[in-house]
Design a protein around this motif. Sequence first.
Motif, PDB file in Angstrom:
ATOM      1  N   ASN A  21       6.410  10.430  -7.269  1.00 16.14           N
ATOM      2  CA  ASN A  21       5.275   9.961  -6.474  1.00 16.14           C
ATOM      3  C   ASN A  21       4.469  11.125  -5.914  1.00 16.14           C
ATOM      4  OD1 ASN A  21       3.706   7.796  -5.430  1.00 16.14           O
ATOM      5  ND2 ASN A  21       4.548   8.190  -3.386  1.00 16.14           N
ATOM      6  N   VAL A  22       4.392  12.208  -6.685  1.00 14.64           N
ATOM      7  CA  VAL A  22       3.602  13.380  -6.295  1.00 14.64           C
ATOM      8  C   VAL A  22       2.579  13.653  -7.392  1.00 14.64           C
ATOM      9  CG1 VAL A  22       3.648  15.839  -5.737  1.00 14.64           C
ATOM     10  CG2 VAL A  22       5.539  14.357  -5.017  1.00 14.64           C
ATOM     11  N   PRO A  23       1.291  13.639  -7.055  1.00 14.67           N
ATOM     12  CA  PRO A  23       0.723  13.356  -5.735  1.00 14.67           C
ATOM     13  C   PRO A  23       0.809  11.874  -5.375  1.00 14.67           C
ATOM     14  CG  PRO A  23      -1.033  13.614  -7.343  1.00 14.67           C
ATOM     15  CD  PRO A  23       0.240  13.954  -8.060  1.00 14.67           C
ATOM     16  N   ASP A  24       0.797  11.612  -4.084  1.00 21.28           N
ATOM     17  CA  ASP A  24       0.893  10.254  -3.556  1.00 21.28           C
ATOM     18  C   ASP A  24      -0.497   9.614  -3.643  1.00 21.28           C
ATOM     19  OD1 ASP A  24       0.899   7.977  -1.896  1.00 21.28           O
ATOM     20  OD2 ASP A  24       2.436   8.821  -0.586  1.00 21.28           O
ATOM     21  N   LEU A  25      -0.654   8.669  -4.553  1.00 22.14           N
ATOM     22  CA  LEU A  25      -1.956   8.049  -4.795  1.00 22.14           C
ATOM     23  C   LEU A  25      -2.539   7.420  -3.534  1.00 22.14           C
ATOM     24  CD1 LEU A  25      -3.995   7.185  -7.114  1.00 22.14           C
ATOM     25  CD2 LEU A  25      -2.781   4.994  -7.065  1.00 22.14           C
ATOM     26  N   LEU A  26      -1.708   6.756  -2.761  1.00 19.76           N
ATOM     27  CA  LEU A  26      -2.200   6.065  -1.568  1.00 19.76           C
ATOM     28  C   LEU A  26      -2.677   7.069  -0.512  1.00 19.76           C
ATOM     29  CD1 LEU A  26       0.415   3.186  -1.147  1.00 19.76           C
ATOM     30  CD2 LEU A  26      -1.658   3.268  -2.542  1.00 19.76           C
ATOM     31  N   LYS A  27      -1.946   8.167  -0.356  1.00 16.00           N
ATOM     32  CA  LYS A  27      -2.380   9.188   0.605  1.00 16.00           C
ATOM     33  C   LYS A  27      -3.687   9.840   0.158  1.00 16.00           C
ATOM     34  CE  LYS A  27      -0.955  13.248   3.222  1.00 16.00           C
ATOM     35  NZ  LYS A  27      -2.310  13.841   3.112  1.00 16.00           N
ATOM     36  N   VAL A  28      -3.791  10.121  -1.142  1.00 16.50           N
ATOM     37  CA  VAL A  28      -5.027  10.730  -1.646  1.00 16.50           C
ATOM     38  C   VAL A  28      -6.212   9.798  -1.412  1.00 16.50           C
ATOM     39  CG1 VAL A  28      -6.233  11.521  -3.704  1.00 16.50           C
ATOM     40  CG2 VAL A  28      -3.849  12.150  -3.356  1.00 16.50           C
ATOM     41  N   ALA A  29      -6.043   8.504  -1.670  1.00 15.41           N
ATOM     42  CA  ALA A  29      -7.131   7.558  -1.439  1.00 15.41           C
ATOM     43  C   ALA A  29      -7.519   7.517   0.038  1.00 15.41           C
ATOM     44  CB  ALA A  29      -6.723   6.164  -1.920  1.00 15.41           C
ATOM     45  N   THR A  30      -6.519   7.522   0.908  1.00 12.32           N
ATOM     46  CA  THR A  30      -6.792   7.531   2.350  1.00 12.32           C
ATOM     47  C   THR A  30      -7.531   8.802   2.750  1.00 12.32           C
ATOM     48  OG1 THR A  30      -4.845   6.168   2.808  1.00 12.32           O
ATOM     49  CG2 THR A  30      -5.721   7.469   4.638  1.00 12.32           C
ATOM     50  N   ASP A  31      -7.113   9.938   2.206  1.00  8.45           N
ATOM     51  CA  ASP A  31      -7.775  11.208   2.509  1.00  8.45           C
ATOM     52  C   ASP A  31      -9.218  11.215   2.006  1.00  8.45           C
ATOM     53  OD1 ASP A  31      -5.508  12.184   3.723  1.00  8.45           O
ATOM     54  OD2 ASP A  31      -4.819  13.290   1.964  1.00  8.45           O
ATOM     55  N   ILE A  32      -9.440  10.706   0.808  1.00  4.86           N
ATOM     56  CA  ILE A  32     -10.798  10.660   0.249  1.00  4.86           C
ATOM     57  C   ILE A  32     -11.727   9.860   1.153  1.00  4.86           C
ATOM     58  CG2 ILE A  32     -12.154   9.660  -1.643  1.00  4.86           C
ATOM     59  CD1 ILE A  32      -9.845  10.529  -3.518  1.00  4.86           C
ATOM     60  N   GLU A  33     -11.226   8.757   1.664  1.00  5.58           N
ATOM     61  CA  GLU A  33     -12.034   7.979   2.615  1.00  5.58           C
ATOM     62  C   GLU A  33     -12.293   8.788   3.890  1.00  5.58           C
ATOM     63  OE1 GLU A  33     -11.229   3.313   1.985  1.00  5.58           O
ATOM     64  OE2 GLU A  33      -9.529   4.409   2.827  1.00  5.58           O
ATOM     65  N   ALA A  34     -11.267   9.472   4.378  1.00  2.00           N
ATOM     66  CA  ALA A  34     -11.430  10.276   5.590  1.00  2.00           C
ATOM     67  C   ALA A  34     -12.432  11.407   5.384  1.00  2.00           C
ATOM     68  CB  ALA A  34     -10.076  10.851   6.017  1.00  2.00           C
ATOM     69  N   PHE A  35     -12.548  11.908   4.156  1.00  2.00           N
ATOM     70  CA  PHE A  35     -13.498  12.977   3.854  1.00  2.00           C
ATOM     71  C   PHE A  35     -14.934  12.446   3.773  1.00  2.00           C
ATOM     72  CE2 PHE A  35      -9.832  15.076   1.305  1.00  2.00           C
ATOM     73  CZ  PHE A  35      -9.244  15.519   2.479  1.00  2.00           C
ATOM     74  N   GLY A  36     -15.116  11.124   3.778  1.00  2.75           N
ATOM     75  CA  GLY A  36     -16.461  10.561   3.830  1.00  2.75           C
ATOM     76  C   GLY A  36     -16.867   9.681   2.674  1.00  2.75           C
ATOM     77  N   ALA A  37     -16.056   9.592   1.619  1.00  4.27           N
ATOM     78  CA  ALA A  37     -16.421   8.720   0.492  1.00  4.27           C
ATOM     79  C   ALA A  37     -16.484   7.270   0.956  1.00  4.27           C
ATOM     80  CB  ALA A  37     -15.419   8.861  -0.644  1.00  4.27           C
ATOM     81  N   GLN A  38     -17.409   6.519   0.378  1.00  9.27           N
ATOM     82  CA  GLN A  38     -17.624   5.139   0.808  1.00  9.27           C
ATOM     83  C   GLN A  38     -16.928   4.114  -0.072  1.00  9.27           C
ATOM     84  OE1 GLN A  38     -20.310   7.221   0.066  1.00  9.27           O
ATOM     85  NE2 GLN A  38     -21.550   7.433   1.914  1.00  9.27           N
ATOM     86  N   GLY A  39     -16.097   4.584  -1.016  1.00  7.72           N
ATOM     87  CA  GLY A  39     -15.403   3.642  -1.867  1.00  7.72           C
ATOM     88  C   GLY A  39     -14.319   4.308  -2.692  1.00  7.72           C
ATOM     89  N   ILE A  40     -13.389   3.483  -3.159  1.00 11.57           N
ATOM     90  CA  ILE A  40     -12.331   3.908  -4.069  1.00 11.57           C
ATOM     91  C   ILE A  40     -12.420   3.028  -5.309  1.00 11.57           C
ATOM     92  CG2 ILE A  40      -9.843   4.060  -4.463  1.00 11.57           C
ATOM     93  CD1 ILE A  40     -10.842   6.138  -2.461  1.00 11.57           C
ATOM     94  N   THR A  41     -12.415   3.669  -6.483  1.00 11.35           N
ATOM     95  CA  THR A  41     -12.464   2.961  -7.763  1.00 11.35           C
ATOM     96  C   THR A  41     -11.185   3.218  -8.540  1.00 11.35           C
ATOM     97  OG1 THR A  41     -14.888   2.956  -7.987  1.00 11.35           O
ATOM     98  CG2 THR A  41     -13.613   2.905 -10.025  1.00 11.35           C
ATOM     99  N   ILE A  42     -10.705   2.162  -9.220  1.00 10.41           N
ATOM    100  CA  ILE A  42      -9.609   2.328 -10.171  1.00 10.41           C
ATOM    101  C   ILE A  42      -9.967   1.599 -11.458  1.00 10.41           C
ATOM    102  CG2 ILE A  42      -7.805   2.621  -8.443  1.00 10.41           C
ATOM    103  CD1 ILE A  42      -7.029  -0.333  -8.927  1.00 10.41           C
ATOM    104  N   HIS A  43      -9.390   2.057 -12.557  1.00 10.11           N
ATOM    105  CA  HIS A  43      -9.623   1.422 -13.858  1.00 10.11           C
ATOM    106  C   HIS A  43      -8.275   1.262 -14.548  1.00 10.11           C
ATOM    107  CE1 HIS A  43     -12.455   1.111 -17.567  1.00 10.11           C
ATOM    108  NE2 HIS A  43     -11.333   0.462 -17.786  1.00 10.11           N
ATOM    109  N   PRO A  44      -7.519   0.226 -14.182  1.00 11.12           N
ATOM    110  CA  PRO A  44      -6.231   0.002 -14.839  1.00 11.12           C
ATOM    111  C   PRO A  44      -6.420  -0.427 -16.285  1.00 11.12           C
ATOM    112  CG  PRO A  44      -6.758  -1.844 -13.399  1.00 11.12           C
ATOM    113  CD  PRO A  44      -7.823  -0.807 -13.176  1.00 11.12           C
ATOM    114  N   ARG A  45      -5.619   0.129 -17.163  1.00 10.07           N
ATOM    115  CA  ARG A  45      -5.665  -0.267 -18.576  1.00 10.07           C
ATOM    116  C   ARG A  45      -4.354  -0.952 -18.948  1.00 10.07           C
ATOM    117  NH1 ARG A  45      -9.313   4.113 -18.469  1.00 10.07           N
ATOM    118  NH2 ARG A  45     -11.186   3.645 -19.689  1.00 10.07           N
ATOM    119  N   PRO A  46      -4.365  -1.714 -20.039  1.00  4.79           N
ATOM    120  CA  PRO A  46      -3.178  -2.517 -20.378  1.00  4.79           C
ATOM    121  C   PRO A  46      -1.890  -1.718 -20.487  1.00  4.79           C
ATOM    122  CG  PRO A  46      -5.059  -3.234 -21.677  1.00  4.79           C
ATOM    123  CD  PRO A  46      -5.500  -1.995 -20.951  1.00  4.79           C
ATOM    124  N   ASP A  47      -1.976  -0.441 -20.959  1.00  2.47           N
ATOM    125  CA  ASP A  47      -0.748   0.353 -21.101  1.00  2.47           C
ATOM    126  C   ASP A  47      -0.337   1.054 -19.804  1.00  2.47           C
ATOM    127  OD1 ASP A  47      -2.628   2.351 -20.895  1.00  2.47           O
ATOM    128  OD2 ASP A  47      -2.325   3.156 -22.914  1.00  2.47           O
TER     129      ASP A  47
END
Length: 237
Positions: free
Chosen positions: A21-47
Amino acid sequence: MTKLSVNVNKIATLRNARGGNVPDLLKVATDIEAFGAQGITIHPRPDERHIRYRDARDLKKIVKTEFNIEGNPIPNFMDLVLEVCPTQVTLVPDAIGAITSNAGWDTIAHRNFLKEVIAEFQRNNIRTSIFVDPDAKMVEGAAETGTDRIELYTESYAKGFEKGNREEVNPFVQAAKIAHQLGLGINAGHDLSLANIKYFKEQVPNLLEVSIGHALICESLYYGLENVVKMYLNRLL
């Protein structure tokens, strides 16, 4: 200001490479928001080679800004989106084994299918966007599906800009004007970077949101994630 939604697929790719779990996806997303980004995008694929379906469920619990899920509306994807209920779903016509998105929808050939899918998401209060090429007919076709927004597929602009051809932005300007006249919101994404985003933003009218992942994460290797997010925000003013 045009909103910045950061695609965190590459963070998941790095995590999956070691099986922990390194890097921690949830922590990175939280940090990105704290840095000022206004959204989080993901693109899950079938595999699930980067973002896993479980990640979508976990991110829903912690994302405080806009949450955008991209993907091809196959049954499993639709079930996931209807369960998670993100702010926005972006429909992308990915082939099962595609490395990355490489084309927009033919909104004329697939109009009836898209109408059904979009209506289902909208009944669940999920904003919809369709990934399209900068083609007037495809934009007009998108409007007929009932979608809320389109996302302009910007690879051709990025390649042209890299070669010094700034006229490559012109089809996007015209597509955005048509979309706005038809009452569609305008997003954009694919190969946008620190080098080309400012000119695109300056030229393309009524641009509501850009989704940027690969370039932003690569640039962060040199400048740091917090710095890069703020550099994008400055270019999108």
